[in-house]
Design a protein around this motif. Sequence first.
Motif, mmCIF file in Angstrom:
data_model
loop_
_atom_site.group_PDB
_atom_site.id
_atom_site.type_symbol
_atom_site.label_atom_id
_atom_site.label_comp_id
_atom_site.label_asym_id
_atom_site.label_seq_id
_atom_site.Cartn_x
_atom_site.Cartn_y
_atom_site.Cartn_z
ATOM 1 N N ASP A 31 0.817 -1.213 0.000
ATOM 2 C CA ASP A 31 0.000 0.000 0.000
ATOM 3 C C ASP A 31 0.856 1.272 0.000
ATOM 4 O O ASP A 31 0.380 2.345 0.363
ATOM 5 C CB ASP A 31 -0.957 0.008 1.195
ATOM 6 N N THR A 32 2.099 1.146 -0.431
ATOM 7 C CA THR A 32 3.026 2.273 -0.422
ATOM 8 C C THR A 32 3.593 2.523 -1.813
ATOM 9 O O THR A 32 3.960 1.579 -2.515
ATOM 10 C CB THR A 32 4.188 2.010 0.557
ATOM 11 N N ILE A 33 3.644 3.801 -2.204
ATOM 12 C CA ILE A 33 4.281 4.180 -3.462
ATOM 13 C C ILE A 33 5.545 4.973 -3.117
ATOM 14 O O ILE A 33 5.511 5.904 -2.315
ATOM 15 C CB ILE A 33 3.338 4.995 -4.380
ATOM 16 N N TYR A 34 6.644 4.542 -3.677
ATOM 17 C CA TYR A 34 7.937 5.194 -3.494
ATOM 18 C C TYR A 34 8.267 5.949 -4.780
ATOM 19 O O TYR A 34 8.388 5.332 -5.839
ATOM 20 C CB TYR A 34 9.033 4.156 -3.225
ATOM 21 N N PHE A 35 8.371 7.264 -4.685
ATOM 22 C CA PHE A 35 8.794 8.060 -5.841
ATOM 23 C C PHE A 35 10.315 8.100 -5.817
ATOM 24 O O PHE A 35 10.919 8.643 -4.891
ATOM 25 C CB PHE A 35 8.177 9.457 -5.786
ATOM 26 N N THR A 36 10.936 7.504 -6.833
ATOM 27 C CA THR A 36 12.376 7.271 -6.809
ATOM 28 C C THR A 36 13.198 8.250 -7.640
ATOM 29 O O THR A 36 14.390 8.421 -7.377
ATOM 30 C CB THR A 36 12.682 5.844 -7.285
ATOM 31 N N LEU A 53 3.352 17.657 -13.035
ATOM 32 C CA LEU A 53 3.554 16.210 -13.068
ATOM 33 C C LEU A 53 3.425 15.609 -11.670
ATOM 34 O O LEU A 53 2.684 14.652 -11.457
ATOM 35 C CB LEU A 53 4.930 15.900 -13.657
ATOM 36 N N ILE A 54 4.136 16.183 -10.713
ATOM 37 C CA ILE A 54 4.138 15.632 -9.357
ATOM 38 C C ILE A 54 2.778 15.817 -8.696
ATOM 39 O O ILE A 54 2.289 14.918 -8.009
ATOM 40 C CB ILE A 54 5.270 16.257 -8.511
ATOM 41 N N ARG A 55 2.128 16.951 -8.914
ATOM 42 C CA ARG A 55 0.782 17.144 -8.349
ATOM 43 C C ARG A 55 -0.163 16.049 -8.847
ATOM 44 O O ARG A 55 -0.915 15.454 -8.077
ATOM 45 C CB ARG A 55 0.226 18.517 -8.701
ATOM 46 N N GLU A 63 -5.690 9.142 -4.266
ATOM 47 C CA GLU A 63 -6.982 8.582 -4.678
ATOM 48 C C GLU A 63 -6.983 7.061 -4.591
ATOM 49 O O GLU A 63 -8.027 6.450 -4.360
ATOM 50 C CB GLU A 63 -7.321 9.032 -6.097
ATOM 51 N N ARG A 64 -5.831 6.451 -4.783
ATOM 52 C CA ARG A 64 -5.703 4.992 -4.706
ATOM 53 C C ARG A 64 -5.440 4.512 -3.280
ATOM 54 O O ARG A 64 -5.308 3.315 -3.040
ATOM 55 C CB ARG A 64 -4.583 4.526 -5.639
ATOM 56 N N GLY A 65 -5.350 5.438 -2.332
ATOM 57 C CA GLY A 65 -5.138 5.087 -0.932
ATOM 58 C C GLY A 65 -3.723 4.651 -0.616
ATOM 59 O O GLY A 65 -3.496 3.954 0.372
ATOM 60 N N LEU A 66 -2.766 5.084 -1.429
ATOM 61 C CA LEU A 66 -1.376 4.680 -1.224
ATOM 62 C C LEU A 66 -0.653 5.639 -0.283
ATOM 63 O O LEU A 66 -0.855 6.852 -0.344
ATOM 64 C CB LEU A 66 -0.631 4.638 -2.564
ATOM 65 N N LYS A 67 0.173 5.085 0.563
ATOM 66 C CA LYS A 67 1.062 5.892 1.389
ATOM 67 C C LYS A 67 2.190 6.379 0.480
ATOM 68 O O LYS A 67 2.742 5.617 -0.309
ATOM 69 C CB LYS A 67 1.628 5.047 2.533
ATOM 70 N N ILE A 68 2.542 7.660 0.596
ATOM 71 C CA ILE A 68 3.532 8.272 -0.287
ATOM 72 C C ILE A 68 4.866 8.402 0.438
ATOM 73 O O ILE A 68 4.939 8.981 1.529
ATOM 74 C CB ILE A 68 3.049 9.667 -0.744
ATOM 75 N N LEU A 79 6.443 17.926 -1.406
ATOM 76 C CA LEU A 79 5.625 17.555 -0.247
ATOM 77 C C LEU A 79 5.801 18.535 0.908
ATOM 78 O O LEU A 79 4.839 18.811 1.636
ATOM 79 C CB LEU A 79 5.973 16.133 0.202
ATOM 80 N N ALA A 80 7.008 19.061 1.076
ATOM 81 C CA ALA A 80 7.253 20.034 2.144
ATOM 82 C C ALA A 80 6.437 21.303 1.919
ATOM 83 O O ALA A 80 5.986 21.937 2.886
ATOM 84 C CB ALA A 80 8.737 20.361 2.221
ATOM 85 N N LYS A 81 6.216 21.655 0.669
ATOM 86 C CA LYS A 81 5.462 22.860 0.322
ATOM 87 C C LYS A 81 3.953 22.607 0.209
ATOM 88 O O LYS A 81 3.168 23.551 0.187
ATOM 89 C CB LYS A 81 5.969 23.437 -0.992
ATOM 90 N N HIS A 82 3.566 21.346 0.107
ATOM 91 C CA HIS A 82 2.159 20.988 -0.101
ATOM 92 C C HIS A 82 1.754 19.880 0.894
ATOM 93 O O HIS A 82 1.624 18.717 0.522
ATOM 94 C CB HIS A 82 1.935 20.522 -1.543
ATOM 95 N N PRO A 83 1.546 20.251 2.145
ATOM 96 C CA PRO A 83 1.262 19.257 3.181
ATOM 97 C C PRO A 83 -0.014 18.459 2.960
ATOM 98 O O PRO A 83 -0.180 17.392 3.547
ATOM 99 C CB PRO A 83 1.170 20.092 4.458
#
Length: 87
Positions: A31-36, A53-55, A63-68, A79-83
């Motif tokens: 249930d986790t997506i790792y952006f590499t 792209l990242i947004r 939407e898929r319920g994945l932990k980022i 992510l730091a700028k968009h909590p």
Amino acid sequence: MSDVIDNKADSRFEISVDGAMAIAEYRIDGDTIYFTHTETADALQGKGVASKLIRAALTSAKERGLKIVPRCSFVADYLAKHPEFRS
């Protein structure tokens, strides 16, 4: 600017603009997506394409319920700028 697509075969989100490409590679484990890795063609840098792209990629993941989990600095900075996207 064209839309962002999830190229599941290559495990990456993509956006193509005027023949140039920006990509955000990922790996899903449970249930986790790792952006590499995020890469933007020189012709697209400074135009907000990578942010779009990242947004879209983070919206899809939520939407898929994945932990980022960011494993690349661009996604971590975004992510730091968009909590609202933090898991």
